[in-house]
Design a protein around this motif. Structure first.
Motif, PDB file in Angstrom:
ATOM      1  N   MET A 118      85.847  46.484  40.032  1.00 46.46           N
ATOM      2  CA  MET A 118      85.718  46.736  38.599  1.00 46.46           C
ATOM      3  C   MET A 118      87.069  47.174  38.065  1.00 46.46           C
ATOM      4  N   ASN A 119      87.382  46.702  36.899  1.00 46.28           N
ATOM      5  CA  ASN A 119      88.634  47.042  36.248  1.00 46.28           C
ATOM      6  C   ASN A 119      88.361  47.530  34.841  1.00 46.28           C
ATOM      7  N   GLY A 120      89.270  48.343  34.329  1.00 43.54           N
ATOM      8  CA  GLY A 120      89.078  48.842  32.982  1.00 43.54           C
ATOM      9  C   GLY A 120      90.381  49.272  32.341  1.00 43.54           C
ATOM     10  N   LEU A 121      90.328  49.395  31.026  1.00 43.96           N
ATOM     11  CA  LEU A 121      91.465  49.846  30.230  1.00 43.96           C
ATOM     12  C   LEU A 121      91.037  51.016  29.365  1.00 43.96           C
ATOM     13  N   TYR A 122      91.965  51.912  29.139  1.00 42.68           N
ATOM     14  CA  TYR A 122      91.796  52.993  28.175  1.00 42.68           C
ATOM     15  C   TYR A 122      92.850  52.768  27.104  1.00 42.68           C
ATOM     16  N   ASN A 170      99.878  50.018  24.532  1.00 42.59           N
ATOM     17  CA  ASN A 170      99.582  51.337  25.094  1.00 42.59           C
ATOM     18  C   ASN A 170      98.316  51.330  25.945  1.00 42.59           C
ATOM     19  N   ALA A 171      97.808  50.138  26.267  1.00 42.24           N
ATOM     20  CA  ALA A 171      96.632  50.044  27.143  1.00 42.24           C
ATOM     21  C   ALA A 171      96.989  50.612  28.510  1.00 42.24           C
ATOM     22  N   TYR A 172      96.093  51.408  29.046  1.00 42.98           N
ATOM     23  CA  TYR A 172      96.348  52.172  30.262  1.00 42.98           C
ATOM     24  C   TYR A 172      95.220  51.898  31.247  1.00 42.98           C
ATOM     25  N   ASP A 173      95.540  51.748  32.503  1.00 44.22           N
ATOM     26  CA  ASP A 173      94.526  51.525  33.523  1.00 44.22           C
ATOM     27  C   ASP A 173      93.514  52.672  33.492  1.00 44.22           C
TER      28      ASP A 173
END
Length: 166
Positions: free
Chosen positions: A1-5, A153-156
């Motif tokens: 699973m991957n995501g961005l903050y 500015n998307a962050y893991d």
């Protein structure tokens, strides 16, 4: 699973159209369960396949192209809280709800690792939080690349969770 903050506080609030503009036709290939939509409820109820309530929370089940059009037509509308979950079109709403009702508001699970979908049947989850924070989850690197290409500015998300120990 991957995501961005993504923190949108530079813009002072969340607008959903940039996310759905970035997803483009990818969003159209799914049906979306949208909940905690607040002022968007009146807009989404006009284009949804189903508008119902689950555990006291209004939700909308919307075909992808109709959702994108509604968001594009209401570009000025902001989002304080909300959940947008994409599902393959062959999935029935009953099966989706049986697999779990995703929530953004006061959901500490969003800030834990490992990063995972709230609903095991969803393929994309977008959580709008506190008017300035967004989480995007997807197993597709292509989806995350489309979003991060628009937000420098998307962050893991997993790294963010580790660094901030929510």
């Amino acid at each position: 699973m991957n995501g961005l903050y993504i923190n949108t506080s530079d813009d002072l609030f969340i607008k959903m159209h940039p996310f759905f503009d970035a997803l483009g036709e990818t969003a159209d290939s799914y049906n979306w369960l949208v909940s905690e939509a607040g002022p968007w409820d009146a807009i989404f109820s006009k284009c949804s396949i189903i508008t119902e309530s689950f555990d006291g929370e209004t939700y909308h089940f919307i075909e992808g192209s109709a959702l994108r059009k509604a968001i594009a037509d209401n570009r000025i509308q902001v989002m304080n809280w909300g959940m947008f979950c994409a599902f393959p079109k062959e999935k029935e709403i009953k099966d989706i709800l049986d697999a779990g009702f995703p929530k953004a508001d006061f959901n500490s699970e969003l800030w834990t690792n490992p990063v995972r979908m709230q609903n095991e049947l969803s393929v994309i989850e977008i959580a709008a939080l506190e008017g300035t924070k967004i989480q995007i989850k997807s197993e597709s690197e292509e989806v995350l690349a489309k979003i991060s290409g628009c937000y420098k500015n998307a962050y893991d998300l997993e790294k963010y969770n580790n660094d901030h120990d929510m």
